[in-house]
Design a protein around this motif. Structure first.
Motif, short mmCIF file in Angstrom:
data_model
loop_
_atom_site.label_atom_id
_atom_site.label_comp_id
_atom_site.label_asym_id
_atom_site.label_seq_id
_atom_site.Cartn_x
_atom_site.Cartn_y
_atom_site.Cartn_z
N PHE A 214 0.84 -1.21 0.00
CA PHE A 214 0.00 0.00 0.00
C PHE A 214 0.87 1.25 0.00
N VAL A 215 1.93 1.21 0.82
CA VAL A 215 2.81 2.38 0.89
C VAL A 215 3.39 2.65 -0.49
N VAL B 10 0.86 4.29 -2.49
CA VAL B 10 0.64 5.68 -2.07
C VAL B 10 1.63 6.61 -2.75
N GLY C 16 0.15 7.90 -5.59
CA GLY C 16 -1.20 8.38 -5.40
C GLY C 16 -2.25 7.43 -5.95
N PHE C 17 -1.96 6.13 -5.97
CA PHE C 17 -2.88 5.10 -6.44
C PHE C 17 -3.21 5.25 -7.93
N GLY D 212 5.60 3.24 8.39
CA GLY D 212 4.58 4.08 9.00
C GLY D 212 4.92 5.55 8.87
N VAL E 89 4.68 6.64 5.17
CA VAL E 89 3.34 6.83 4.63
C VAL E 89 2.71 8.09 5.19
N ALA E 90 3.01 8.40 6.46
CA ALA E 90 2.47 9.62 7.06
C ALA E 90 2.97 10.83 6.29
N LEU F 228 1.49 10.88 2.63
CA LEU F 228 0.08 11.24 2.55
C LEU F 228 -0.13 12.71 2.88
N LEU F 229 0.51 13.15 3.98
CA LEU F 229 0.27 14.53 4.41
C LEU F 229 0.88 15.52 3.43
N ALA F 230 1.93 15.11 2.72
CA ALA F 230 2.54 16.00 1.73
C ALA F 230 1.84 15.89 0.39
N ARG F 231 0.81 15.01 0.30
CA ARG F 231 0.07 14.81 -0.95
C ARG F 231 1.02 14.55 -2.11
N GLU G 72 1.06 12.47 -4.36
CA GLU G 72 0.53 12.05 -5.66
C GLU G 72 0.53 13.19 -6.68
N LEU H 182 -9.73 10.89 -9.19
CA LEU H 182 -9.45 10.38 -7.85
C LEU H 182 -10.25 11.14 -6.82
#
Lengths: 314, 349
Positions: free
Chosen positions: A244-245, A248, A251-252, A286, A289-290, A293-296, A298, A310
């Motif tokens: 998943f990471v 990510v 951005g999928f 962990g 991924v934080a 994700l928080l930095a967007r 994607e 999306l």
């Protein structure tokens, strides 16, 4: 597990470039598994909007099939058993889509997530029940049980094979998405399902094919990595989370980013083991991924239309 | 915030009609009678094992209630309810055994400690939408497992936290029957709170955020505020359930190949809550009772009981999502009407 100052000092003193290089190489081979899983997760998400929490369970189930084939029919060559396991994974993926997720095409995102969790629960529970008499099964390797050594750094043929297969499969998949009719149909579906349907794209067929490819890749990841570990019902879950990471990172939506992300994550995570901050290795995914994700992240990998699609999904 | 209160009002009028008061007047005596029966009958009629099973069902209901507050009320899916439960269980046990805190202080304190953790997740949830939040909680569950649940400063050198049953003055709650009574009273208080909450102005704002966040914002509802409230409450409830669970177990194990408060437990909690009905506070009670009775009684003889139960529940969750998203409670006419009235015909977010 916790390190005192004394331990840190000793560790820093014992840091060696050789050890680091060795861990980095191992990391790349583990990263190949993350990449394979990440590619499948991205493909499935693009085609049907499902974040497939059953991905690890699908991999585990196919690996279990591989183990059963090699274990009970001793005449079957390992290569054939591998192909059969991958084919099983593909059938499982396509079957799951056609039976379950096709009906949920218009459901909300949360409903799809919960449905994939339910599928994961079913696969985990069933496998645990079937595996109840085989505790920690040993699974045969696909490649010779030797390793290639240059000075004191070595990598087993299994790991080298995993890396090469992943790079080959990943690049092939990227080309398929770029050049074939299926690839164009898939990208069209991901960007705008309704418009794609109106232009004659058979979205069910596209999604089922993607699920089949995803399931096959998951099976491939499982049968390649599990011979180096032990097969339990839970052994693929950690790989899935790291897959998943990898997904990510793109951005999928981006396959190439997932491929690079998987290798990068593996290398970084294992590379940390040879450094003084070794204990951070287990939570690196962990933290990564934080931040991602928080930095967007994607934004850097996905096209504008894909991002818009999306956002509509999420 | 004075302006937002004024603008709040139209939204609440459009989402619900006031409950008919005539029917409620005849309601309470029957409810009270049932509640009293639930308190008194099991310890008098059933044996100790059944009482232990039923208290576990009540504790699981409380865990499910934390999912209802979060997923049912504001539509945020967290895959770490078991992690919150774990923090509650370990903290309460350590407070009682290592710091000699009485249960009556330790359990609320353990629940309170989970709140800031839940708020951190909540603040992340303000930035990340559904899909990413689910991944984030999955990963955070792993981080907390690694950084807390396997560390000796948190779970002690033996890695097993003792959590003895409490006593109050001369009353000893160590037997399964007496512990059932204690759990029943405490869970009933939480249910009463949740019942009142589910009909409050706060809950109506939450439903609005869940059903359409942009529309809710346009009506002046502060979505971030209600999400954070839901996360805090969810953490509090899960933490308290964890404390009760720890003292139900007697000793709380940590680490291992298959950690107790891992993904499997989280999935279990989410599953039985959805089967019961994720948008009703009674959903987890129904779901948890079925789950616990299935695992602890019907399949108790089988070494693979939990695996069989998870497969069955996975299948039932799928059927629920496909055909009856409001869960089993929707079969109960009165509850069903209520659930439908709050717009809970499906789990769409």
């Amino acid at each position: 597990m916790r390190l005192g100052v004394q331990d840190a000092v000793t560790l820093a003193a014992t840091f060696s470039a050789k050890l680091f290089a060795q861990d980095l190489l191992n990391g790349i081979s583990v990263g190949a598994v993350y990449a394979l899983l990440g590619l499948g997760v991205v493909l499935i998400y693009k085609s049907s909007g499902v974040l497939n929490f059953a991905h690890g369970s699908m991999a585990m189930f196919s690996t279990f099939i591989y183990f059963e084939i090699t274990h009970s029919w001793s005449g079957v060559p390992v290569a054939l058993a591998t192909v059969m396991a991958v084919a099983f994974g593909a059938l499982l993926g396509a079957g799951l889509y056609l039976i379950v997720f096709r009906k949920m095409q218009d459901a909300g995102l949360l409903a799809k997530v919960i449905a994939s969790l339910a599928v994961a629960g079913m696969l985990q529970g069933t496998a645990a029940f079937l595996l109840r008499n085989t505790s920690q099964a040993r699974v045969p390797l696909q490649f010779p049980d030797r390793s290639l050594r240059i000075s004191s750094i070595g990598l087993s043929y299994q790991e080298i094979g995993t890396i090469l297969i992943t790079i080959g499969v990943g690049l092939a998949l990227i080309q398929v998405l770029r050049r074939t009719t299926f690839g164009i149909a898939l990208r069209a579906t991901a960007q705008n399902r309704t418009a794609a349907k109106m232009l004659g794209v058979r979205d069910t067929r596209v999604a089922a094919t993607s699920w089949a490819i995803g399931g096959g890749l998951a099976a491939l990841a499982g049968v390649l990595v599990i011979p180096l570990a032990v097969l339990t019902v839970y052994s693929m879950l950690g790989y899935m989370v790291r897959g998943f990471v990898a997904a990510v990172v793109g951005g999928f939506v981006s396959l190439s980013a997932a491929l690079i992300g998987g290798f990068g994550l593996g290398a970084a995570q294992e590379g940390l083991r040879a450094t003084p901050i070794e204990h951070l290795s287990s939570v690196f995914a962990g933290v990564a991924v934080a931040v991602l994700l928080l930095a967007r992240v994607e934004r850097f990998f996905a096209l504008d239309q894909e991002l818009r699609a999306l956002q509509e999904l999420g | 915030m004075a302006t937002s209160k004024v603008i709040d009002r139209p939204a609440e009028e459009t989402t619900t009609t006031p409950p008919p008061t005539r029917r409620r007047r005849s309601g309470p005596p029957l409810v009270l009678l049932l509640a009293a029966a639930g308190l008194v009958l099991p310890p008098l009629v059933l044996d100790g094992t059944w009482n232990a099973v039923l208290s576990l069902a009540l504790i699981y209901s409380l865990m499910g209630l934390s999912v209802v507050v979060l997923t049912g009320f504001v539509g945020q899916l967290s895959l770490m309810p078991a992690t919150f439960v774990g923090i509650g269980a370990f903290t309460s046990g350590r407070l009682v055994t290592s710091l000699a805190t009485p249960f009556w202080g330790a359990a609320p304190l353990a629940a309170a400690i989970v709140v800031p953790v839940a708020l951190v997740i909540g603040m992340i949830a303000l930035r990340l939408k559904g899909l990413y939040l689910a991944i984030m909680t999955l990963v955070f569950a792993d981080v907390i497992e690694q950084f807390f649940f396997t560390q000796t400063w948190f779970v002690g050198k033996t890695r097993v936290v003792d959590a003895p049953r409490p006593h109050l003055g001369g009353i000893d709650f160590s037997s399964d029957k007496s512990y059932y009574v204690l759990v029943y009273v405490l869970v009933a208080l939480f249910m009463l709170f949740a019942y009142n909450l589910s009909r409050s102005r706060t809950a109506r704002a939450c439903y609005a955020v869940r059903d359409n966040e942009d529309a809710a914002q346009a009506w002046g509802i502060n979505a971030a505020k209600y999400k954070l409230i839901a996360f805090a409450l969810s953490g509090l409830i899960a933490g308290f359930a964890g404390a009760l669970y720890g003292h139900w177990l007697g000793s709380v194990p940590s680490g291992g190949q298959r950690p107790l408060f891992g993904l499997e437990f989280s999935l279990t909690i989410v599953f039985f809550t959805i089967v019961g009905g994720v948008r009703s506070i009674w959903g987890p009670v129904v779901g948890a009772t079925i789950w616990v009775v299935l695992v602890r009684r019907l399949l108790a003889g089988s070494p693979n009981g939990v695996n069989i139960a998870i497969s069955i529940f996975g299948a039932v969750v799928l059927l629920t999502m496909l055909y009856r998203p409001a869960g089993l409670v929707a079969w109960v006419p009165q509850v069903g009407r209520r659930v439908r009235r709050t717009g809970a015909t499906s789990v769409e977010t």
